[in-house]
Design a protein around this motif. Structure first.
Motif, PDB file in Angstrom:
ATOM      1  N   ILE A 165      23.958 -46.249  81.386  1.00  9.89           N
ATOM      2  CA  ILE A 165      23.018 -47.455  82.479  1.00  9.89           C
ATOM      3  C   ILE A 165      23.702 -48.780  81.836  1.00  9.89           C
ATOM      4  CG2 ILE A 165      21.639 -49.176  84.017  1.00  9.89           C
ATOM      5  CD1 ILE A 165      20.544 -46.516  85.029  1.00  9.89           C
ATOM      6  N   GLU A 166      24.405 -49.699  82.223  1.00 10.49           N
ATOM      7  CA  GLU A 166      24.354 -50.358  81.539  1.00 10.49           C
ATOM      8  C   GLU A 166      24.442 -52.010  81.640  1.00 10.49           C
ATOM      9  OE1 GLU A 166      25.331 -51.555  77.713  1.00 10.49           O
ATOM     10  OE2 GLU A 166      25.714 -53.208  78.592  1.00 10.49           O
ATOM     11  N   ARG A 167      24.336 -53.096  81.405  1.00 12.13           N
ATOM     12  CA  ARG A 167      23.893 -54.405  81.415  1.00 12.13           C
ATOM     13  C   ARG A 167      24.723 -54.649  81.807  1.00 12.13           C
ATOM     14  NH1 ARG A 167      22.602 -59.343  77.389  1.00 12.13           N
ATOM     15  NH2 ARG A 167      24.185 -57.981  76.831  1.00 12.13           N
TER      16      ARG A 167
ATOM     17  N   SER B 168      25.891 -54.942  69.328  1.00 11.46           N
ATOM     18  CA  SER B 168      26.460 -55.690  68.501  1.00 11.46           C
ATOM     19  C   SER B 168      27.963 -55.232  68.278  1.00 11.46           C
ATOM     20  CB  SER B 168      25.470 -54.782  67.586  1.00 11.46           C
ATOM     21  OG  SER B 168      24.822 -54.029  67.710  1.00 11.46           O
ATOM     22  N   THR B 169      27.938 -54.168  69.325  1.00  8.68           N
ATOM     23  CA  THR B 169      29.349 -53.659  69.079  1.00  8.68           C
ATOM     24  C   THR B 169      30.784 -54.006  69.305  1.00  8.68           C
ATOM     25  OG1 THR B 169      28.438 -50.912  69.900  1.00  8.68           O
ATOM     26  CG2 THR B 169      30.320 -51.125  70.307  1.00  8.68           C
ATOM     27  N   TRP B 170      31.045 -54.663  70.071  1.00 15.31           N
ATOM     28  CA  TRP B 170      32.011 -55.366  70.165  1.00 15.31           C
ATOM     29  C   TRP B 170      32.467 -56.550  69.241  1.00 15.31           C
ATOM     30  CZ3 TRP B 170      33.595 -61.191  70.823  1.00 15.31           C
ATOM     31  CH2 TRP B 170      32.405 -62.073  70.616  1.00 15.31           C
TER      32      TRP B 170
ATOM     33  N   GLY C 109      18.884 -48.027  65.569  1.00 13.56           N
ATOM     34  CA  GLY C 109      18.636 -49.430  64.850  1.00 13.56           C
ATOM     35  C   GLY C 109      19.671 -48.353  63.800  1.00 13.56           C
ATOM     36  N   VAL C 110      20.892 -47.915  64.612  1.00 13.32           N
ATOM     37  CA  VAL C 110      21.897 -48.059  63.588  1.00 13.32           C
ATOM     38  C   VAL C 110      22.558 -48.688  63.354  1.00 13.32           C
ATOM     39  CG1 VAL C 110      24.156 -46.385  64.191  1.00 13.32           C
ATOM     40  CG2 VAL C 110      22.651 -45.723  65.784  1.00 13.32           C
ATOM     41  N   MET C 111      22.976 -49.603  62.354  1.00 16.62           N
ATOM     42  CA  MET C 111      23.163 -50.016  61.550  1.00 16.62           C
ATOM     43  C   MET C 111      25.085 -50.125  61.477  1.00 16.62           C
ATOM     44  SD  MET C 111      23.700 -49.792  58.096  1.00 16.62           S
ATOM     45  CE  MET C 111      23.774 -51.734  57.914  1.00 16.62           C
TER      46      MET C 111
HETATM   47  C1  LIG Z   1      29.181 -58.794  62.285  1.00 13.73           C
HETATM   48  C2  LIG Z   1      28.851 -57.388  62.584  1.00 13.73           C
HETATM   49  C3  LIG Z   1      30.160 -56.760  61.570  1.00 13.73           C
HETATM   50  C4  LIG Z   1      29.851 -55.172  62.182  1.00 13.73           C
HETATM   51  N1  LIG Z   1      30.642 -54.120  61.061  1.00 13.73           N
HETATM   52  C5  LIG Z   1      30.801 -53.097  61.081  1.00 13.73           C
HETATM   53  C6  LIG Z   1      31.299 -52.391  60.225  1.00 13.73           C
HETATM   54  O1  LIG Z   1      31.881 -52.832  59.721  1.00 13.73           O
HETATM   55  N2  LIG Z   1      31.387 -51.013  60.550  1.00 13.73           N
HETATM   56  C7  LIG Z   1      29.893 -50.456  61.353  1.00 13.73           C
HETATM   57  O2  LIG Z   1      30.297 -49.629  61.653  1.00 13.73           O
HETATM   58  N3  LIG Z   1      29.051 -51.275  61.042  1.00 13.73           N
HETATM   59  C8  LIG Z   1      29.348 -52.290  61.671  1.00 13.73           C
HETATM   60  N4  LIG Z   1      28.513 -53.145  63.096  1.00 13.73           N
HETATM   61  C9  LIG Z   1      27.534 -52.954  63.633  1.00 13.73           C
HETATM   62  C10 LIG Z   1      28.070 -52.295  64.374  1.00 13.73           C
HETATM   63  O3  LIG Z   1      28.009 -52.700  65.240  1.00 13.73           O
HETATM   64  C11 LIG Z   1      26.397 -51.188  64.563  1.00 13.73           C
HETATM   65  O4  LIG Z   1      26.309 -49.825  64.312  1.00 13.73           O
HETATM   66  C12 LIG Z   1      27.121 -50.500  66.826  1.00 13.73           C
HETATM   67  O5  LIG Z   1      27.187 -51.597  66.605  1.00 13.73           O
HETATM   68  C13 LIG Z   1      25.270 -50.367  67.511  1.00 13.73           C
HETATM   69  O6  LIG Z   1      25.284 -50.262  68.106  1.00 13.73           O
HETATM   70  P1  LIG Z   1      24.492 -49.605  69.805  1.00 13.73           P
HETATM   71  O7  LIG Z   1      25.273 -49.263  70.380  1.00 13.73           O
HETATM   72  O8  LIG Z   1      23.260 -48.823  68.589  1.00 13.73           O
HETATM   73  O9  LIG Z   1      24.163 -51.168  70.029  1.00 13.73           O
HETATM   74  P2  LIG Z   1      24.796 -52.333  70.755  1.00 13.73           P
HETATM   75  O10 LIG Z   1      26.297 -52.558  70.478  1.00 13.73           O
HETATM   76  O11 LIG Z   1      24.197 -53.349  71.039  1.00 13.73           O
HETATM   77  O12 LIG Z   1      24.912 -52.123  72.264  1.00 13.73           O
HETATM   78  C14 LIG Z   1      23.186 -51.662  73.256  1.00 13.73           C
HETATM   79  C15 LIG Z   1      23.799 -51.930  74.256  1.00 13.73           C
HETATM   80  O13 LIG Z   1      22.896 -51.299  75.602  1.00 13.73           O
HETATM   81  C16 LIG Z   1      23.217 -52.918  76.468  1.00 13.73           C
HETATM   82  N5  LIG Z   1      21.408 -52.554  76.647  1.00 13.73           N
HETATM   83  C17 LIG Z   1      20.651 -52.786  76.047  1.00 13.73           C
HETATM   84  N6  LIG Z   1      19.586 -52.694  76.594  1.00 13.73           N
HETATM   85  C18 LIG Z   1      19.961 -52.335  78.331  1.00 13.73           C
HETATM   86  C19 LIG Z   1      18.592 -52.222  79.530  1.00 13.73           C
HETATM   87  N7  LIG Z   1      17.319 -53.099  79.511  1.00 13.73           N
HETATM   88  N8  LIG Z   1      19.147 -52.244  80.457  1.00 13.73           N
HETATM   89  C20 LIG Z   1      21.098 -51.672  80.758  1.00 13.73           C
HETATM   90  N9  LIG Z   1      21.714 -51.714  79.151  1.00 13.73           N
HETATM   91  C21 LIG Z   1      20.899 -52.388  78.223  1.00 13.73           C
HETATM   92  C22 LIG Z   1      24.006 -53.755  76.241  1.00 13.73           C
HETATM   93  O14 LIG Z   1      24.265 -54.534  76.663  1.00 13.73           O
HETATM   94  C23 LIG Z   1      24.509 -53.306  75.124  1.00 13.73           C
HETATM   95  O15 LIG Z   1      25.938 -53.317  75.656  1.00 13.73           O
HETATM   96  C24 LIG Z   1      28.548 -54.282  62.610  1.00 13.73           C
HETATM   97  C25 LIG Z   1      27.757 -55.404  63.158  1.00 13.73           C
HETATM   98  C26 LIG Z   1      28.024 -56.872  63.530  1.00 13.73           C
HETATM   99  C27 LIG Z   1      27.358 -57.816  64.174  1.00 13.73           C
END
Ligand SMILES: Cc1cc2nc3c(=O)[nH]c(=O)nc-3n(C[C@H](O)[C@H](O)[C@H](O)COP(=O)(O)OP(=O)(O)OC[C@H]3O[C@@H](n4cnc5c(N)ncnc54)[C@H](O)[C@@H]3O)c2cc1C
Length: 803
Positions: free
Chosen positions: A34-36, A43-45, A345-347
């Motif tokens: 489920i995606e919002r 942060s992914t985009w 917390g996946v950075m």
């Molecule tokens: C400027 C910048 C540069 C970066 N550069 C790199 C890089 O070079 N290499 C690298 O590996 N990483 C990089 N990162 C880090 C990387 O973006 C993150 O590690 C990654 O995006 C984490 O993914 P995620 O799926 O955990 O979180 P997110 O991308 O935040 O995804 C979470 C998703 O959950 C959805 N969501 C949340 N709550 C709800 C809810 N209640 N109901 C439905 N949907 C919900 C959100 O809409 C979102 O789409 C960078 C980040 C930034 C900001």
């Protein structure tokens, strides 16, 4: 949207999509994400998409290797390009210490099968001609570095999962989570409710808020992060994208982006984003730029890479992403919340996302993550990680992203937080403290306040002679150590003995006695090592590793005791002091009424005593290898006990000692330690704990697998070496060579002051465990001769501790 699924994954960033794909791959098809908003809406985009294999934790590095290899697989299944560019990359060092660090990373890479290479400044400049050579001393070359397209990767995972039967619902926000009595969940959204067996929180930027829906406060915080893209540069004309570089001194990363360079920095004064509550209306937005903030890094960047200065700035990106206090992901099931899992917390989503998805899916489907993922297990944190603590530690971690952490370097943020009653007394004796789970504990004692600080080094440090003096006092007289930083559990109630016996591999002690025992998982691997003290028929004190308290409690919960058994974590209710050394008995005997002679109170005895006026549990155990006692008291008595022991100890030459001396002494005795020698990738036979497994017991968790290990002998052996070292000892994670090949790895090392030798513990194939010579251990880039010892270097028969 369907109203029932086996699993609901909340969040369609790179991590949620990876979890979804891996669940289908592991055979669970009835899974719903489920995606919002749209996929990648956190942060992914706006990620730069960089990826690399190097990580301080070798087990996390393995999962990063896995992630990068996975892209080919999901491209093939989905037909969606991940935009993978494997360009190779260099990490530049500007100081001797940084080059030492790179040499150690290269050495660690050897046993992980990584093809890293130390190269000269000239060679680096050939690969990365933009650099000004005068600022650098050398570099590490990694052929498996590069970048991907964040959109492509996320959609490739998502499509691959959908092809295997998963469902994805967009533009639907999870607003609440409620648990039914049977442990299943109702996932409430703005488009209806889904009932499911398992929930996965992959909410990324909102993972903290999703956690709160289930009553959890996860230790994560988003930080603003900026990178910029320069205008086209004449130096890059006609070059295919092939430049990737980390400049540690400048604290910046660089890579070619079409005709310009992408440059990002982890600035020292990083700024948290939404420290308390992440706004739900934050979409695919960017934050306002703040070039001022990154000006110091830009200045260094322009000095180190002069052609950047004239290139102009085409675009600046400022986006938030989340971190845990130590910068590693939070993965796994949550203690106390059945069927609730986190992957957040996946950075570094593009290096780690695949590994996180794999580990979590195996954990859910098989009951086990399939790898040693302690470094990312959500259970490594306990309730000291308040919002403000997390904020301080995440900011510190962010600011240090490209800084060296020396082995003797204790980080300073959020300290002192937790202290025991003797903290001030130890400080008055010039203790240098370490931080363990937010708790201050003494590492070593300096002769004066002015000298009470560590000078950071990969080599023997300023603490060396003082640690030597502490070990001498323990060997010749008596030393006092604070041992409050152990995990403790009190087990009481009818059925306690039967339950403990069913989860511990050794036999239980008789009343008034102590046994040491491994705890095994179903595969017969080590998931804990404990000291069990028996107070009564159905009353036990269990002592183990404090950092693993939540991890243990989660395991106990999974193997829940039959009704009637109470498991009470009591780490901070019972604090402790230990005395060790040949004079320790005489000292203690002056203070208690009981007869402490060897006949009356032998090794591994345990009894309630009054020590002076202080009621205490006294156990006769030894981690130093000397005659010794551990004294456990409730917190209110610790100060009085300390004063009493120090006062009466004066006549016996008592001296305080700290964790560094203890570590050196346990290594001289070849005693293993949790998270170093004992981890869930080793069996008890491999780890030399076979004598602590009671195969005569008919039933305990892991018995069958342990029996099989005993019969086959396992693959590895924990062995001890003396090392021909000069000014640097092994620390852990160094490769072990034999006849010119890397055959194993070091788990711990130290200088053994009592035996006057540098010592390392580590694992080698069992066939080599009796080889004796032909070994080398690589210390800071140099291979040093290592002699395998067939017995502990210090007092191999244990006569001193049993005296
Ligand atoms: C400027 C910048 C540069 C970066 N550069 C790199 C890089 O070079 N290499 C690298 O590996 N990483 C990089 N990162 C880090 C990387 O973006 C993150 O590690 C990654 O995006 C984490 O993914 P995620 O799926 O955990 O979180 P997110 O991308 O935040 O995804 C979470 C998703 O959950 C959805 N969501 C949340 N709550 C709800 C809810 N209640 N109901 C439905 N949907 C919900 C959100 O809409 C979102 O789409 C960078 C980040 C930034 C900001």
């Amino acid at each position: 949207m369907k109203n029932h699924a086996r699993v609901v994954v909340i969040g369609g960033g790179v991590v949620g999509a990876s979890v979804l794909y891996h669940l289908t791959k592991a055979g669970w098809k009835d899974v719903l994400l489920i995606e919002r908003a749209e996929l990648t809406s956190g942060s992914t985009w706006h990620a730069a998409g960089g990826m690399h294999t190097v990580n301080g934790d070798p087990n996390v590095a393995k999962l990063q290797q896995y992630t990068i290899k996975l892209y080919e697989e999901i491209e093939k299944i989905s037909g969606q390009s991940c935009g993978v560019h494997i360009t190779g990359g260099i990490m530049l060092a500007g100081t001797r210490e940084r080059l030492d660090w790179l040499k150690m990373a290269k050495a660690r890479g050897r046993y992980l099968g990584m093809d890293l290479e130390i190269i000269s400044v000239d060679e680096a400049a050939k690969i990365f001609p933009l650099m000004d050579k005068k600022h650098f001393t050398g570099a590490l070359y990694d052929p498996i570095e590069g970048h991907v397209d964040p959109y492509g990767v996320t959609h490739a995972y998502a499509k691959s999962a959908q092809i295997a039967g998963a469902e994805i619902v967009r533009h639907t926000r999870v607003t609440d989570l409620t648990q039914r009595a049977d442990g299943s969940w109702d996932v409430v959204t703005d488009h209806g409710t889904v009932h499911c067996e398992h929930v996965v929180n992959a909410g990324g930027l909102w993972a903290r808020e999703v956690g709160r829906m289930a009553g959890l406060e996860l230790p994560i915080l988003a930080m603003e992060h900026q990178y910029l893209i320069t205008g086209d540069m004449p130096e890059l004309v006609g070059r295919k994208e092939s430049l990737h570089c980390i400049d540690f001194e400048g604290e910046i990363y660089l890579r070619q982006e079409r005709g310009g360079m992408l440059m990002g920095t982890y600035e020292r004064a990083g700024v948290p984003w939404s420290p308390v509550q992440t706004p739900w209306d934050f979409g695919q937005d960017l934050l306002p730029n703040d070039l001022e903030r990154i000006a110091p890094s830009l200045e260094v960047g322009f000095a180190h890479f002069p052609s950047l200065e004239g290139a102009g700035i085409r675009k600046v990106v400022n986006g938030p992403f989340t971190f845990a206090p130590d910068g590693n992901p939070l993965v796994g099931p949550i203690k106390g919340l059945r069927n609730f899992w986190v992957a957040c917390g996946v950075m570094a989503g593009f290096s780690q996302g695949g590994g996180v998805g794999l580990a979590l899916s195996q954990w859910m489907v098989e009951g086990d993550p399939g790898a040693d993922i302690w470094g990312m297990d959500v259970a490594r944190y306990g309730d000291w990680t308040t919002l403000a603590y997390t904020n301080a530690k995440v900011r510190e971690n962010y600011s240090r992203r490209f800084r060296i952490r020396f082995p003797n370097e204790e980080l300073t943020a959020a300290r002192p937080l937790r202290t025991t009653p003797v903290y001030e007394q130890l400080r008055a004796r010039h203790a240098v403290f370490g931080d363990y789970c937010g708790l201050e504990h003494p590492l070593w004692f300096a002769p004066s306040a002015a000298e009470a600080e560590d000078r950071f080094s990969f080599r023997r440090s300023n603490a060396h002679p003082h640690v030597a003096a502490e070990c001498k006092a323990v060997a010749e007289a008596v030393g006092l150590l604070e041992i409050s930083n152990y995990g403790k559990f009190e087990i009481t109630g009818k059925g306690s003995a039967a339950w403990l016996s069913s989860i511990m591999a050794n036999k239980l002690p008789k009343i008034g006695r102590i046994t040491l025992t491994p705890m095994l998982d179903e595969k017969g691997k080590l998931i804990g090592d404990f000291t069990i003290c028996r107070i009564g028929e159905e009353h036990f004190l269990l002592i183990g590793t404090y950092a693993a308290e939540v991890y243990y409690l989660r395991w106990f919960e999974r193997h829940a005791p039959a009704a009637g058994v109470q498991v009470r974590p009591c780490a901070m209710q019972y604090v402790g002091l230990s005395i060790a050394g040949p004079r320790s008995r005489t000292l203690l005997q002056e203070l208690v009424r009981q007869d402490l002679s060897n006949a009356a109170f032998p090794f591994l005895s345990f009894r309630r005593m009054e020590v002076g006026m202080v009621p205490a549990y006294v156990g006769r155990v030894s981690f130093t290898g000397e005659l010794g006692y551990e004294l456990w008291v409730t917190t209110d008595y610790q100060r009085a006990l300390f004063d009493l022991l120090m006062q009466h100890g004066r006549a016996h030459g008592i001296k305080c000692f700290g964790g560094r001396a203890l570590n050196a002494m346990r290594i001289e005795k070849a005693f293993g330690s949790w998270a170093r020698e004992f981890r869930p990738i080793y069996g008890p036979i491999e780890a030399g704990l076979g004598r602590f497994v009671d195969f005569t017991k008919e039933e305990f968790v892991g018995r069958g697998a342990a029996l099989a290990e005993k019969a086959g002998g396992g693959a590895l052996r924990l062995v001890t070496f003396t090392v021909d070292a000069t000014d640097a000892d092994a620390l852990g994670d160094e490769p072990i060579w034999h006849d010119g090949k890397v055959v194993g790895w070091v788990t711990s090392g130290a200088y053994g002051h009592r035996v006057g030798a540098s010592i390392a513990l580590g694992y080698v194939p069992k066939e080599l465990a009796t080889a004796g010579s032909g070994f080398e251990i690589e210390l800071i880039g140099e291979r040093r001769q290592a002699l395998l010892q067939t017995a502990a270097p210090y007092d191999p028969n244990g006569a001193r501790m049993r005296a």
